[in-house]
Motif scaffolding. Structure first.
Motif, PDB file in Angstrom:
ATOM      1  N   ASP A 249     -10.710   1.843 -19.352  1.00  0.00           N
ATOM      2  CA  ASP A 249     -10.099   3.262 -20.184  1.00  0.00           C
ATOM      3  C   ASP A 249      -8.555   3.371 -20.630  1.00  0.00           C
ATOM      4  O   ASP A 249      -8.218   5.258 -19.303  1.00  0.00           O
ATOM      5  N   LEU A 250      -8.068   2.870 -20.368  1.00  0.00           N
ATOM      6  CA  LEU A 250      -6.454   2.903 -20.126  1.00  0.00           C
ATOM      7  C   LEU A 250      -5.515   4.008 -21.072  1.00  0.00           C
ATOM      8  O   LEU A 250      -6.553   3.690 -21.621  1.00  0.00           O
ATOM      9  N   ASN A 251      -4.705   4.855 -20.577  1.00  0.00           N
ATOM     10  CA  ASN A 251      -4.047   5.447 -21.114  1.00  0.00           C
ATOM     11  C   ASN A 251      -2.772   6.082 -20.980  1.00  0.00           C
ATOM     12  O   ASN A 251      -1.906   5.329 -20.368  1.00  0.00           O
ATOM     13  N   ILE A 252      -1.766   7.080 -21.688  1.00  0.00           N
ATOM     14  CA  ILE A 252      -0.520   6.323 -21.882  1.00  0.00           C
ATOM     15  C   ILE A 252       0.194   6.508 -20.134  1.00  0.00           C
ATOM     16  O   ILE A 252       0.923   6.226 -20.562  1.00  0.00           O
ATOM     17  N   ASP A 253      -0.265   7.267 -19.556  1.00  0.00           N
ATOM     18  CA  ASP A 253       0.173   6.929 -17.502  1.00  0.00           C
ATOM     19  C   ASP A 253      -0.632   5.948 -17.234  1.00  0.00           C
ATOM     20  O   ASP A 253       0.349   5.823 -16.035  1.00  0.00           O
ATOM     21  N   ASP A 254      -0.608   4.654 -17.232  1.00  0.00           N
ATOM     22  CA  ASP A 254      -1.060   4.205 -16.951  1.00  0.00           C
ATOM     23  C   ASP A 254       0.225   2.502 -17.454  1.00  0.00           C
ATOM     24  O   ASP A 254       0.002   1.657 -16.346  1.00  0.00           O
ATOM     25  N   PRO A 255       0.916   2.596 -18.240  1.00  0.00           N
ATOM     26  CA  PRO A 255       1.714   1.174 -18.784  1.00  0.00           C
ATOM     27  C   PRO A 255       3.273   1.487 -16.857  1.00  0.00           C
ATOM     28  O   PRO A 255       3.305   2.672 -16.730  1.00  0.00           O
ATOM     29  N   ALA A 256       2.460   0.268 -16.350  1.00  0.00           N
ATOM     30  CA  ALA A 256       3.398  -0.225 -15.067  1.00  0.00           C
ATOM     31  C   ALA A 256       3.552  -1.710 -15.069  1.00  0.00           C
ATOM     32  O   ALA A 256       2.711  -1.973 -15.669  1.00  0.00           O
ATOM     33  N   VAL A 257       4.799  -1.887 -14.094  1.00  0.00           N
ATOM     34  CA  VAL A 257       4.405  -2.927 -13.768  1.00  0.00           C
ATOM     35  C   VAL A 257       3.635  -2.983 -12.161  1.00  0.00           C
ATOM     36  O   VAL A 257       3.556  -1.806 -11.429  1.00  0.00           O
ATOM     37  N   TYR A 258       2.324  -3.612 -12.038  1.00  0.00           N
ATOM     38  CA  TYR A 258       1.573  -3.652 -11.489  1.00  0.00           C
ATOM     39  C   TYR A 258       1.862  -4.791  -9.994  1.00  0.00           C
ATOM     40  O   TYR A 258       1.911  -5.777 -10.625  1.00  0.00           O
ATOM     41  N   TYR A 259       1.853  -4.824  -8.721  1.00  0.00           N
ATOM     42  CA  TYR A 259       1.843  -5.071  -8.094  1.00  0.00           C
ATOM     43  C   TYR A 259       0.493  -5.276  -7.143  1.00  0.00           C
ATOM     44  O   TYR A 259       0.419  -4.107  -6.763  1.00  0.00           O
ATOM     45  N   CYS A 260       0.216  -6.525  -6.595  1.00  0.00           N
ATOM     46  CA  CYS A 260      -0.593  -6.449  -5.640  1.00  0.00           C
ATOM     47  C   CYS A 260       0.326  -6.573  -3.453  1.00  0.00           C
ATOM     48  O   CYS A 260       1.208  -7.559  -4.377  1.00  0.00           O
ATOM     49  N   ALA A 261      -0.910  -6.410  -3.404  1.00  0.00           N
ATOM     50  CA  ALA A 261      -0.046  -6.224  -1.790  1.00  0.00           C
ATOM     51  C   ALA A 261      -0.838  -6.750  -0.758  1.00  0.00           C
ATOM     52  O   ALA A 261      -2.018  -6.934  -1.141  1.00  0.00           O
ATOM     53  N   ALA A 262      -0.044  -7.402   0.138  1.00  0.00           N
ATOM     54  CA  ALA A 262      -1.709  -8.366   1.058  1.00  0.00           C
ATOM     55  C   ALA A 262      -1.032  -7.681   2.641  1.00  0.00           C
ATOM     56  O   ALA A 262       0.520  -7.517   3.193  1.00  0.00           O
ATOM     57  N   LYS A 263      -1.668  -6.977   3.136  1.00  0.00           N
ATOM     58  CA  LYS A 263      -1.335  -6.416   4.838  1.00  0.00           C
ATOM     59  C   LYS A 263      -2.121  -7.564   6.460  1.00  0.00           C
ATOM     60  O   LYS A 263      -3.834  -7.311   5.761  1.00  0.00           O
ATOM     61  N   GLU A 264      -1.903  -8.720   6.535  1.00  0.00           N
ATOM     62  CA  GLU A 264      -3.079  -8.987   7.801  1.00  0.00           C
ATOM     63  C   GLU A 264      -2.833  -8.410   8.820  1.00  0.00           C
ATOM     64  O   GLU A 264      -2.096  -7.130   9.587  1.00  0.00           O
ATOM     65  N   THR A 265      -4.225  -8.083   9.354  1.00  0.00           N
ATOM     66  CA  THR A 265      -5.130  -7.044  10.184  1.00  0.00           C
ATOM     67  C   THR A 265      -6.770  -7.304  10.758  1.00  0.00           C
ATOM     68  O   THR A 265      -6.950  -8.023   9.922  1.00  0.00           O
ATOM     69  N   ASP A 266      -6.502  -7.368  12.000  1.00  0.00           N
ATOM     70  CA  ASP A 266      -7.663  -7.578  12.874  1.00  0.00           C
ATOM     71  C   ASP A 266      -8.892  -6.436  12.539  1.00  0.00           C
ATOM     72  O   ASP A 266      -9.788  -6.476  12.570  1.00  0.00           O
ATOM     73  N   ASN A 267      -8.525  -5.443  11.586  1.00  0.00           N
ATOM     74  CA  ASN A 267      -9.213  -3.978  11.161  1.00  0.00           C
ATOM     75  C   ASN A 267     -10.094  -4.497  10.496  1.00  0.00           C
ATOM     76  O   ASN A 267      -9.636  -3.989   8.969  1.00  0.00           O
ATOM     77  N   SER A 268     -11.277  -4.897   9.945  1.00  0.00           N
ATOM     78  CA  SER A 268     -11.809  -5.536   9.465  1.00  0.00           C
ATOM     79  C   SER A 268     -12.176  -4.338   7.561  1.00  0.00           C
ATOM     80  O   SER A 268     -12.269  -4.866   6.403  1.00  0.00           O
ATOM     81  N   ASP A 269     -12.750  -3.031   8.155  1.00  0.00           N
ATOM     82  CA  ASP A 269     -13.143  -2.339   7.416  1.00  0.00           C
ATOM     83  C   ASP A 269     -11.838  -0.945   7.002  1.00  0.00           C
ATOM     84  O   ASP A 269     -11.657  -0.632   6.195  1.00  0.00           O
ATOM     85  N   ASP A 270     -10.702  -1.618   7.175  1.00  0.00           N
ATOM     86  CA  ASP A 270      -9.523  -0.737   7.187  1.00  0.00           C
ATOM     87  C   ASP A 270      -8.892  -0.360   5.804  1.00  0.00           C
ATOM     88  O   ASP A 270      -8.673  -2.118   5.163  1.00  0.00           O
ATOM     89  N   VAL A 271      -8.381   0.556   5.265  1.00  0.00           N
ATOM     90  CA  VAL A 271      -8.219   0.065   3.655  1.00  0.00           C
ATOM     91  C   VAL A 271      -6.585   0.883   4.169  1.00  0.00           C
ATOM     92  O   VAL A 271      -6.151   1.863   4.886  1.00  0.00           O
ATOM     93  N   TYR A 272      -6.085   0.488   3.489  1.00  0.00           N
ATOM     94  CA  TYR A 272      -4.266   1.183   3.417  1.00  0.00           C
ATOM     95  C   TYR A 272      -3.676   1.474   2.043  1.00  0.00           C
ATOM     96  O   TYR A 272      -3.688   0.468   1.543  1.00  0.00           O
ATOM     97  N   SER A 273      -3.236   2.903   1.527  1.00  0.00           N
ATOM     98  CA  SER A 273      -2.647   3.576   0.846  1.00  0.00           C
ATOM     99  C   SER A 273      -1.377   3.862   1.163  1.00  0.00           C
ATOM    100  O   SER A 273      -0.715   3.749  -0.180  1.00  0.00           O
ATOM    101  N   ARG A 274      -0.092   3.402   2.152  1.00  0.00           N
ATOM    102  CA  ARG A 274       0.577   3.489   1.888  1.00  0.00           C
ATOM    103  C   ARG A 274       1.613   1.985   1.830  1.00  0.00           C
ATOM    104  O   ARG A 274       1.074   0.832   2.707  1.00  0.00           O
ATOM    105  N   SER A 275       2.727   2.024   1.443  1.00  0.00           N
ATOM    106  CA  SER A 275       3.422   0.819   0.723  1.00  0.00           C
ATOM    107  C   SER A 275       3.595  -0.086   2.011  1.00  0.00           C
ATOM    108  O   SER A 275       4.023  -1.156   2.149  1.00  0.00           O
ATOM    109  N   ARG A 276       4.199   1.076   2.433  1.00  0.00           N
ATOM    110  CA  ARG A 276       5.119   0.610   4.259  1.00  0.00           C
ATOM    111  C   ARG A 276       3.955  -0.421   4.701  1.00  0.00           C
ATOM    112  O   ARG A 276       4.584  -0.536   5.554  1.00  0.00           O
ATOM    113  N   ALA A 277       2.199  -0.047   4.669  1.00  0.00           N
ATOM    114  CA  ALA A 277       2.014  -1.041   5.493  1.00  0.00           C
ATOM    115  C   ALA A 277       1.506  -2.544   5.226  1.00  0.00           C
ATOM    116  O   ALA A 277       1.108  -2.829   5.901  1.00  0.00           O
ATOM    117  N   TYR A 278       2.333  -2.508   4.289  1.00  0.00           N
ATOM    118  CA  TYR A 278       2.080  -4.091   3.165  1.00  0.00           C
ATOM    119  C   TYR A 278       3.233  -5.054   3.932  1.00  0.00           C
ATOM    120  O   TYR A 278       4.276  -4.789   3.969  1.00  0.00           O
TER     121      TYR A 278
END
Length: 127
Positions: free
Chosen positions: A85-114
């Protein structure tokens, strides 16, 4: 060192779907949390989705919740972002990012965490 390569971007009509891929090499996604972000011209980089390295937890940005889905394929060292259901607000460059962590169930929403970022893949939406 983790190298990330995104693919799957392109041009789609409003209401259409795309699936982005983020492949890690030479590292696997073991003990690595992954996030997707996007940046449109003139705007700040925005959080889209994240997945823990266990795969048990995920998180979404408000603007895409219910339309996008993040998933992982450990066998292929790939994380996917399904976008519906892509809309007119979705166009952009999309990036994936990775963070090494020992915490198996943690998720990170801040870009500086990666620690690592891919080169990005362009998504465009036509009317």
């Amino acid at each position: 060192q983790v190298r990330l390569v995104e693919s799957g971007g392109g041009l789609v009509k409003i209401g259409g779907s795309l699936r982005l891929s983020c492949t890690a090499s030479p590292h696997t996604f073991s003990k690595i949390a992954v996030g997707w972000f996007r940046q449109a011209p003139g705007k700040e980089r925005a959080f889209i989705a994240a997945i823990s390295w266990s795969g048990r937890r995920n998180s979404y940005g408000v603007s895409v919740k219910g339309r996008f889905a993040i998933s992982g394929d450990a066998a292929n060292n790939t994380v996917y972002l399904r976008m519906d259901d892509l809309n007119i607000d979705d166009p952009a460059v999309y990036y994936c990012a990775a963070k090494e962590t020992d915490n198996s169930d943690d998720v990170y929403s801040r870009s500086r965490a990666y620690n690592y970022w891919g080169q990005g893949t362009q998504v465009a939406v036509s009317t």
